[in-house]
Design an enzyme around this catalytic site. Sequence first.
Site, PDB file in Angstrom:
ATOM      1  N   TYR A 101       0.859  -1.189   0.000  1.00 36.43           N
ATOM      2  CA  TYR A 101       0.000   0.000   0.000  1.00 36.43           C
ATOM      3  C   TYR A 101       0.891   1.234   0.000  1.00 36.43           C
ATOM      4  O   TYR A 101       1.862   1.315   0.749  1.00 36.43           O
ATOM      5  CB  TYR A 101      -0.893   0.018   1.254  1.00 36.43           C
ATOM      6  CG  TYR A 101      -1.765   1.247   1.344  1.00 36.43           C
ATOM      7  CD1 TYR A 101      -3.049   1.252   0.806  1.00 36.43           C
ATOM      8  CD2 TYR A 101      -1.291   2.416   1.940  1.00 36.43           C
ATOM      9  CE1 TYR A 101      -3.843   2.387   0.864  1.00 36.43           C
ATOM     10  CE2 TYR A 101      -2.077   3.557   2.001  1.00 36.43           C
ATOM     11  CZ  TYR A 101      -3.352   3.530   1.462  1.00 36.43           C
ATOM     12  OH  TYR A 101      -4.128   4.652   1.512  1.00 36.43           O
ATOM     13  N   GLU A 189      -3.461   7.514  -4.250  1.00 37.68           N
ATOM     14  CA  GLU A 189      -3.321   6.217  -3.573  1.00 37.68           C
ATOM     15  C   GLU A 189      -3.079   5.085  -4.565  1.00 37.68           C
ATOM     16  O   GLU A 189      -3.750   5.018  -5.599  1.00 37.68           O
ATOM     17  CB  GLU A 189      -4.586   5.929  -2.770  1.00 37.68           C
ATOM     18  CG  GLU A 189      -4.533   4.641  -1.971  1.00 37.68           C
ATOM     19  CD  GLU A 189      -5.894   4.262  -1.388  1.00 37.68           C
ATOM     20  OE1 GLU A 189      -6.114   4.501  -0.198  1.00 37.68           O
ATOM     21  OE2 GLU A 189      -6.736   3.731  -2.136  1.00 37.68           O
TER      22      GLU A 189
END
Length: 385
Positions: A101, A189
């Site tokens: 992530y 993101e």
Amino acid sequence: MNLHEHQAKALFGQAGIPVPSGKVATTVDEAYASAQEIGLPVVIKAQVLTGGRGKAGGVKVAKTLEDVKTHAGNILGMSIKGLTVHKVLVDPASNIAQEIYLAVAMDRAAGRPVLISSSEGGVEIEQVAHDKPEAIIREHIDPLLGLHDYQTRSVASAINLPREHWRAFSEIALKLYQCYVENDAMLTEINPLVVTKEGVVMALDGKMVIDDNSLYRHKEIAAMRDLTAEDESETQARQAGIAYVKLNGQIGCMVNGAGLAMTTMDMVKLYGGEGIGPANFLDIGGGAQADKVVAALRIILSDENVKAVLINIFGGITRADEVARGMIQAYNEVKPTVPIVIRLVGTNAEEGRKIIEEANIPQLLTAATLTEAAQKAVEAAKGAK
Ligand code: GDP
Ligand code: MN
């Protein structure tokens, strides 16, 4: 403004972040042709403005052209968290060895952007924050100094990334921050950022939230807005220049000024108690003219939960008599069936109240104070139940 995955990945690609070279399709035939062109296997991915598409069955690997037909057929038209899928992204499939992530977000408390990373990629970050908070690494970025190599390397080390991938990871993190700054984003993101079995680090998913206030200087991003993918009332509000956020209560609120709107919502909640609350946040802005009042009333009433409307106007630049005339016009045009409580104070408030009273419409009630107005609106909403 939220961008679709394929739009975010296009901007990532422009910034130099490695992304799969996929194609967008709106029909099964288009998906089929794209898969032929790209070469199998491919991943078929629903383009809707929400996460968790994988879990919902909106991301499928297709090994054959038959699979492409089946998956594209199933995914197009599918509903994910209430959003209908109108487009799919056909990406070349990757051999995933590791999912990471990586994001840049605004940390309001710290007053600066923050680089966030975790070795637990692929799952939603909220889930990781809940189950394994120590696996989330944060590195704040000084907006004047920018993001530095030593910071990205320290993050790479903290997520236990094998050393041979540090350089690629660092470059991606720096470009992701650059992408965040140059596009006036509030979030960039990548989840997952993958390391493939061939040792390539790349962004398989992309999410970007752009600050609406900056769109005037990003015409190409503003043009990416997908009206089929967002709530209709919010689209109407934006076009009318009204700030509107839909909530779950029964009392529609029309207020001028964001602070007064929040106060009004608090009062509704206070007197509403359990079960009765504000149906929306709505700031009609300064100098509200009749047409804006009409638009605001239509938007509020498009919500079926609304049982009463509370209008709270402080006349400063906005003149209360103007709003009152707007209200009568709005009433005649929209023909609402729910009671409307109006509180007018400030410039020309006396004239405003007179206009409302003389119109003699039983559904339009006036109130002298915000307390009285909130109590009347709550009472009206309870009566309607
Ligand atoms: P999200 O569920 O909406 O976040 O959609 P993602 O794009 O993140 O995809 C969900 C999951 O699908 C990823 O975490 C991967 O595990 C898997 N996935 C996506 N693309 C590929 C791919 O090219 N190959 C393989 N094997 N899996 C993929
Ligand atoms: Mn994802």
